[in-house]
Each structure stands twice: as structure tokens, then as C-alpha cells.
Design a protein around this motif. Structure first.
Motif, short mmCIF file in Angstrom:
data_model
loop_
_atom_site.label_atom_id
_atom_site.label_comp_id
_atom_site.label_asym_id
_atom_site.label_seq_id
_atom_site.Cartn_x
_atom_site.Cartn_y
_atom_site.Cartn_z
N PHE A 201 18.06 16.69 -5.69
CA PHE A 201 17.82 16.96 -7.15
C PHE A 201 17.17 18.77 -7.14
O PHE A 201 16.46 18.72 -6.10
N SER A 202 16.87 19.11 -8.11
CA SER A 202 16.43 20.52 -7.98
C SER A 202 14.57 20.21 -8.06
O SER A 202 15.23 18.90 -8.90
N CYS A 203 13.82 20.48 -7.76
CA CYS A 203 12.41 20.26 -7.75
C CYS A 203 11.57 21.32 -8.44
O CYS A 203 12.01 23.16 -7.87
N LYS A 204 10.43 21.32 -9.16
CA LYS A 204 9.54 22.19 -9.35
C LYS A 204 8.61 22.73 -7.95
O LYS A 204 7.93 23.68 -7.78
N ASP A 205 8.25 21.58 -7.63
CA ASP A 205 6.75 21.79 -6.45
C ASP A 205 7.06 20.63 -5.98
O ASP A 205 8.34 20.40 -5.25
N GLY A 206 6.12 19.82 -4.44
CA GLY A 206 6.01 18.97 -4.38
C GLY A 206 5.80 17.33 -4.68
O GLY A 206 6.23 16.69 -3.35
N VAL A 233 16.52 15.84 -2.02
CA VAL A 233 16.94 17.28 -2.71
C VAL A 233 17.38 18.62 -1.79
O VAL A 233 18.01 18.51 -1.02
N ASN A 234 18.05 20.04 -3.03
CA ASN A 234 18.56 20.43 -2.78
C ASN A 234 17.69 22.17 -3.44
O ASN A 234 16.95 21.88 -4.74
N CYS A 235 18.29 23.21 -3.07
CA CYS A 235 18.33 24.13 -3.32
C CYS A 235 16.75 24.44 -4.04
O CYS A 235 16.28 25.32 -5.34
N CYS A 236 15.75 23.71 -3.69
CA CYS A 236 14.22 24.01 -3.14
C CYS A 236 14.46 24.86 -1.35
O CYS A 236 15.04 25.19 -1.04
N SER A 237 12.74 25.40 -2.07
CA SER A 237 11.67 26.25 -0.75
C SER A 237 11.91 24.81 0.66
O SER A 237 11.75 23.94 0.12
N ALA A 239 9.76 24.19 2.99
CA ALA A 239 8.81 24.23 2.00
C ALA A 239 8.46 22.86 1.23
O ALA A 239 6.74 22.28 2.06
N LEU A 240 9.08 22.73 0.40
CA LEU A 240 8.75 21.59 -0.56
C LEU A 240 9.31 20.36 0.10
O LEU A 240 8.68 19.42 -0.07
N VAL A 241 10.25 20.11 1.17
CA VAL A 241 11.14 19.09 1.32
C VAL A 241 10.00 18.35 1.80
O VAL A 241 9.85 16.82 1.65
N GLU A 242 9.01 18.71 2.84
CA GLU A 242 7.71 17.23 3.34
C GLU A 242 7.42 16.48 2.55
O GLU A 242 7.40 15.71 2.36
N PRO A 243 6.53 17.53 1.42
CA PRO A 243 5.47 17.02 0.50
C PRO A 243 6.43 16.07 -0.67
O PRO A 243 6.03 15.25 -1.33
N LEU A 244 7.47 16.26 -1.03
CA LEU A 244 8.53 15.93 -1.36
C LEU A 244 9.08 14.73 -0.85
O LEU A 244 8.65 13.19 -1.54
N LEU A 245 9.28 14.08 0.55
CA LEU A 245 9.85 13.69 1.00
C LEU A 245 8.23 11.96 1.06
O LEU A 245 8.20 11.21 0.82
#
Length: 328
Positions: A201-206, A233-237, A239-245
């Protein structure tokens, strides 16, 4: 060994699978003019397929275990509209994305015989409907409000049919901005029972994907599809990956893995292009170990991530890298 069994074997090996980086980024680095093109890198399937082969090869030299086809912004309708070709020729072009990648991978293994590296996998890229719209809406998902699940399925079916028929090892449903479009893709995947896929997914925040739905809701939906091998997730910063997971850590099915391939962390402006931000994110190689500990089994990069970044990522996570000097 079939693609499905081979994929499971790969994912049971120690360490994550290393994905490639931004194919269009590498093509532009070698002189391709893609900005503003409604077909983006997919145009080169028609005008310069050798450039795509060469870009795939450079990512393989960098140590990528998976290369992704130049079909993110490709569609039957798009090829007909922008190349003035027949429907049959449009299908051939879409399938050629898989053929180019597979031929490059096979040649690479025959010529290079990289020590300890299996024959790379080819992921057939399926971008969102917003990529076809060519207005940046793959980062908002606003168009989903006006479309039904059935309309999404009608749109995506020809592309998936071509990629599956061409022999992609798996499908990459990527940069998907909305729950509705993701649900349509999952339903459509059942029409291709011999195919497996990842969903990113593309994501807007964490915590949220681009349409505002929670990432945890997206993961729960993905869990219901046995043909998905990974969600993420892909094509996000980076820095957002860890909080998203982290936000969905307890929800991921034991049969599913995380897939993560963020961009460089730079900001995209539709008029000015990529803008370097003062708040520079840590690199994917620096954060890769954290994502591994969170359960990521497929890790790579998206926009603005080139072969050198992937080589560094492989060294960090797997302790080895295929390079021009060692690939003999």
C-alpha cells in the motif's frame, strides 16, 4: 519446480529476499526521459526494450533476488491510447515486460553464476488505477469513491491476465492507495488460482494507508487471501515503515510475511519533481535490520533507490553482494 513451490522455498531460506529498487529511477539515470509521460517506464517496452534489460541487469548485479517488471503504469487501454497500437499488440507489450525480465535473469545466472544466489524471481508489477490516471492519485486513492469493486476488477483483469500468462513468478500489487481497490485485486486474484502475489500500500502516515483507512484494517483483509504471500508498504518514507508494521504487528497471519520497499524519503512535487528534504530519513540499509526483526521477508526500495542502494542493503542484511567484479 513450479513458480509457487519455488517462491515458498525462497522465502524459507535464511534472511529476507532482496527486492530491486526504482526501475524508472535507474532508467532515468541512464538517460531515459520519463517525467510527464503517461506510460512512464512502460513506454520503453515499445521504444527501447534493451534499456529495460540493462536496468534489470544492473539490479541483479547489485544482488537483487527479485526484479520487478516495467509494467507499473502499463495497461491495455494506455498502450492503445498513447502508442496507437492494436489490442493484440498491447497485450504483447504487457507480456514482454515479463519476458524481458525473465530472459535477463536467466542470462545473468548462466553468465555470472553468482555464488550462493538462486535464480532471481520476476514479479509482475500491477499498479493502481491511479497510475493510469497519471495525476498522482495513487497517493490519495480519491478515485475509489467513484468506482465499484466490479469496475476495478474489469480494469485490472486484462493486465493480470497478461502478466500471469507470460509466466511471472508472482504478481506485485503495488502502491495501492485504497481498501476498495485492494479488495478488488484480492477477489480478482482468485480467478488466477495458480498465481501468487504480494500486496503493498501507499501510506499517508505511520498508521494509515493513503485513503485514510487504517493499515491494520488492510492487513486483516489481506490475511483472508491464501494466494497472498506478503502484505506491506511501498513508496513511502523509510521512517514510516516501522510504525506502520508496528501498528498491525499482532494481526499478521502466520502464513503471511511483510513486504517493504520505501522510497528515498524525498518529497515529490508534481511540478518540480523530487525535492530533497532537510529532515533526511535513515537509509533503507540502516533500517533494514529493524524491519527484519519485525518479520519482513521481502525488503527493497522504490523511487530514488538505485542499484548502489540495493547492493548496500544486501551487504547489511545478507553479508554478501553480487558485483561486476565478483559475478564471473
Amino acid at each position: 519446480m513450479g513458480s509457487s513451490a519455488r517462491l515458498r522455498l525462497y522465502m524459507n531460506d535464511n534472511g529476507p529476499l532482496i527486492l530491486d529498487g526504482g526501475l524508472a529511477t535507474e532508467l532515468e539515470a541512464q538517460g531515459a526521459k520519463l517525467q510527464g509521460d503517461p506510460l512512464w517506464s512502460a513506454r520503453l517496452l515499445h521504444t527501447n526494450p534493451q534499456a529495460i534489460r540493462d536496468a534489470h541487469h544492473r539490479f541483479l548485479l547489485s544482488g537483487a533476488d527479485v526484479i520487478t517488471t516495467a509494467t507499473y503504469q502499463a495497461s491495455i487501454t494506455g498502450f492503445i491510447d498513447h502508442l496507437d497500437v492494436s489490442c493484440e499488440r498491447a497485450r504483447e507489450l504487457l507480456m514482454s515486460g515479463v519476458h524481458l525480465a525473465k530472459e535477463t535473469a536467466e542470462t545473468f545466472v548462466c553468465d555470472a553464476r553468482p555464488a550462493g544466489q538462486r535464480c532471481p524471481l520476476v514479479a509482475g508489477s500491477v499498479g493502481p488505477y491511479g497510475a493510469f490516471l497519471h495525476n498522482g492519485s495513487e497517493y490519495t486513492g480519491a478515485y475509489a469513491q467513484e468506482m465499484s469493486i466490479e469496475e476495478f476488477k474489469v480494469w485490472h483483469r486484462p493486465q493480470i491476465d497478461c502478466l500471469a500468462a507470460a509466466g511471472a513468478d508472482l504478481l506485485a500489487f503495488e502502491t495501492i492507495p485504497s481498501i476498495k481497490e485492494a479488495e478488488a485485486l484480492i477477489e480478482l486474484l482468485r480467478e488466477f488460482p495458480n498465481s501468487q502475489a504480494w500486496l503493498s500500500f501507499s501510506c499517508k502516515d505511520g498508521t494509515c494507508i493513503s485513503d485514510g483507512s487504517s493499515f491494520s484494517e488492510a492487513v486483516q483483509m489481506a490475511n483472508r487471501c491464501t494466494q497472498l504471500v506478503a502484505v506491506g508498504v511501498n513508496c513511502c518514507s523509510p521512517a514510516l515503515v516501522e510504525p506502520l508494521l508496528q501498528s498491525a504487528r499482532s494481526l499478521l497471519s502466520p502464513d503471511m510475511s511483510w513486504v517493504v520497499y520505501p522510497n528515498s524519503g524525498e518529497d515529490w512535487d508534481s511540478e518540480q519533481g523530487w525535492l530533497t528534504s532537510e529532515k533526511t530519513s535513515a537509509s533503507i540499509s540502516e533500517l533494514g535490520h529493524t524491519w527484519m526483526k519485525q518479520g519482513a521477508a521481502l525488503i527493497g526500495g522504490c523511487c530514488r533507490i538505485g542499484p548502489a542502494h540495493i547492493a548496500e542493503l544486501r551487504r547489511e542484511l545478507k553479508g554478501s553482494c553480487t558485483s561486476p567484479s565478483s559475478a564471473v
